[in-house]
Design a protein around this motif. Structure first.
Motif, short mmCIF file in Angstrom:
data_model
loop_
_atom_site.label_atom_id
_atom_site.label_comp_id
_atom_site.label_asym_id
_atom_site.label_seq_id
_atom_site.Cartn_x
_atom_site.Cartn_y
_atom_site.Cartn_z
N VAL A 62 0.68 -1.00 0.37
CA VAL A 62 -0.28 0.18 -0.11
C VAL A 62 0.82 1.49 -0.39
CG1 VAL A 62 -1.54 1.26 1.13
CG2 VAL A 62 -2.52 -0.97 0.96
N PRO A 63 1.40 1.88 1.18
CA PRO A 63 2.92 2.68 1.07
C PRO A 63 3.68 2.65 -0.36
CG PRO A 63 3.50 1.31 2.58
CD PRO A 63 1.76 0.64 2.14
N MET A 64 3.75 1.58 -0.77
CA MET A 64 4.49 1.33 -2.12
C MET A 64 4.05 1.32 -3.22
SD MET A 64 7.60 0.81 -1.56
CE MET A 64 9.15 0.11 -2.70
N SER A 65 2.55 1.55 -2.90
CA SER A 65 2.03 2.30 -4.52
C SER A 65 1.66 3.16 -4.39
CB SER A 65 0.71 1.67 -5.04
OG SER A 65 0.44 0.94 -3.61
N ILE A 66 1.14 3.75 -3.45
CA ILE A 66 0.77 5.38 -3.20
C ILE A 66 2.71 6.21 -3.91
CG2 ILE A 66 0.53 7.01 -1.13
CD1 ILE A 66 -1.18 5.09 0.06
N MET A 67 3.97 5.97 -3.55
CA MET A 67 5.01 6.25 -2.89
C MET A 67 5.51 6.60 -5.04
SD MET A 67 8.62 5.20 -1.59
CE MET A 67 8.22 5.48 0.11
N TYR A 68 4.59 5.79 -5.80
CA TYR A 68 4.80 5.79 -6.16
C TYR A 68 4.27 6.46 -7.66
CZ TYR A 68 4.70 4.23 -11.72
OH TYR A 68 4.55 4.71 -12.97
N GLN A 69 3.13 6.63 -7.08
CA GLN A 69 1.80 7.65 -7.54
C GLN A 69 2.70 9.35 -6.87
OE1 GLN A 69 -0.72 6.95 -9.49
NE2 GLN A 69 -1.01 9.58 -9.74
N GLU A 70 3.26 9.32 -5.89
CA GLU A 70 3.03 10.66 -5.51
C GLU A 70 4.78 10.74 -6.01
OE1 GLU A 70 1.51 12.98 -2.94
OE2 GLU A 70 0.18 12.01 -4.78
N SER A 71 5.87 9.74 -6.13
CA SER A 71 7.32 10.42 -6.94
C SER A 71 7.82 10.13 -7.44
CB SER A 71 8.08 10.70 -5.19
OG SER A 71 8.47 9.78 -4.89
N SER A 72 7.10 9.16 -8.33
CA SER A 72 7.77 8.27 -8.97
C SER A 72 9.51 7.67 -7.59
CB SER A 72 8.28 8.40 -10.57
OG SER A 72 7.66 8.56 -10.93
N PHE A 73 9.22 7.26 -7.27
CA PHE A 73 9.96 7.09 -6.32
C PHE A 73 11.84 7.81 -6.82
CE2 PHE A 73 7.91 2.76 -6.83
CZ PHE A 73 7.51 3.05 -6.10
N LYS A 74 11.61 9.09 -6.55
CA LYS A 74 12.53 10.14 -6.90
C LYS A 74 12.63 11.22 -5.51
CE LYS A 74 11.71 11.11 -11.71
NZ LYS A 74 11.16 11.66 -12.88
N HIS A 75 13.56 10.87 -4.82
CA HIS A 75 14.11 11.38 -3.49
C HIS A 75 14.00 12.78 -2.72
CE1 HIS A 75 18.22 12.92 -4.89
NE2 HIS A 75 17.83 13.13 -4.04
N ASN A 76 13.65 13.33 -4.51
CA ASN A 76 13.78 15.20 -4.34
C ASN A 76 12.82 15.32 -4.96
OD1 ASN A 76 14.65 14.61 -6.77
ND2 ASN A 76 16.77 16.02 -6.60
N ALA A 77 11.61 14.62 -5.19
CA ALA A 77 10.69 14.69 -6.00
C ALA A 77 9.72 16.38 -5.38
CB ALA A 77 9.81 14.13 -6.15
N ARG A 78 9.44 16.69 -6.24
CA ARG A 78 8.42 18.22 -5.32
C ARG A 78 7.79 18.86 -6.26
NH1 ARG A 78 11.02 22.18 -3.05
NH2 ARG A 78 13.40 20.86 -3.14
N PRO A 79 6.90 19.23 -6.19
CA PRO A 79 5.52 20.24 -7.20
C PRO A 79 6.20 20.88 -8.01
CG PRO A 79 4.37 19.94 -5.11
CD PRO A 79 6.07 19.65 -4.53
N PRO A 80 5.60 20.75 -9.06
CA PRO A 80 6.13 22.10 -10.40
C PRO A 80 6.73 23.61 -10.31
CG PRO A 80 4.61 20.96 -10.72
CD PRO A 80 4.76 20.34 -9.74
N MET A 81 6.77 23.99 -10.78
CA MET A 81 7.05 25.21 -10.62
C MET A 81 6.19 26.75 -10.75
SD MET A 81 8.84 28.27 -8.75
CE MET A 81 10.33 27.64 -8.61
#
Length: 210
Positions: A62-81
């Protein structure tokens, strides 16, 4: 000349340290569609996910599927400017950051409640522990099963109050995304059943028999 060298050395050390940290950042898995391959590539991720399962009672998929959706497993992901007139930056849509895309306010709440003042949003172990805490709290506050990836994602996206008010019901795109998260969670769960026994084996066993 000596004074110039002394003042330059700390600067060079600082630049080198920044370069070293950035170059050592954990890259996203090569095959994000297969949970076994994700964990084989990053063995320590499985250990961290298993600890979260045991600590918070949250199934790994469950958290792994949510993490994929949220950041694609990128450590420094953030919303676009966001841009004004197409070329003037004026900030990001939210303070979400890291593997879990946790917002600053929610992360601070987790840090206090879970007593993890050293935690960092760009550290996988800390990020998935945050997600375990969040999913567990969604069950406690809104009665959503920890195994229900669909409604857990809606809680995650809308917040506990927003979910309780049914804010997602006016967002067809969000409910569609939640269905994708749920489908991925079921796929991840089936995949994990085929490899978890192997993943649980220690490094010594793998050294001689792997």
């Amino acid at each position: 000349m000596k004074k110039v060298q002394i003042t330059q050395k700390p600067l060079l050390l600082a630049v080198s340290a920044v370069f070293l940290v950035s170059s050592c950042a954990t890259p996203p898995p090569q095959n994000v569609s297969n949970l076994c391959e994700i964990f084989y590539e990053h063995r320590d991720w499985y250990d961290a996910a298993a600890k979260v399962r045991d600590k918070w009672g949250v199934p790994i998929h469950v958290p792994m599927s949510i993490m994929y959706q949220e950041s694609s497993f990128k450590h420094n992901a953030r919303p676009p400017m966001r841009w004004f007139l197409g070329f003037i930056p004026y900030g990001r849509a939210s303070s979400a950051y890291g593997y879990s895309q946790a917002k600053t306010v929610t992360w601070d709440e987790y840090v206090k409640e879970a007593d993890r003042f050293w935690a960092s949003r760009d550290n996988f172990d800390d990020a998935i522990d945050f997600m375990g805490w969040y999913i567990s709290k969604s069950q406690r506050l809104n009665g959503v099963s920890k195994w229900d990836a669909y409604n857990q994602y809606l809680n995650y996206h809308e917040g506990w109050g927003g979910y309780k008010r049914g804010s997602y019901q006016k967002k067809a795109w969000l409910m569609q995304t939640a269905k994708k998260v749920d489908s991925r969670a079921k796929t991840y769960a089936a995949q994990l059943k085929t490899c978890e026994e192997d993943l649980q084996r220690g490094w010594l066993w793998r050294l001689f028999f792997g």
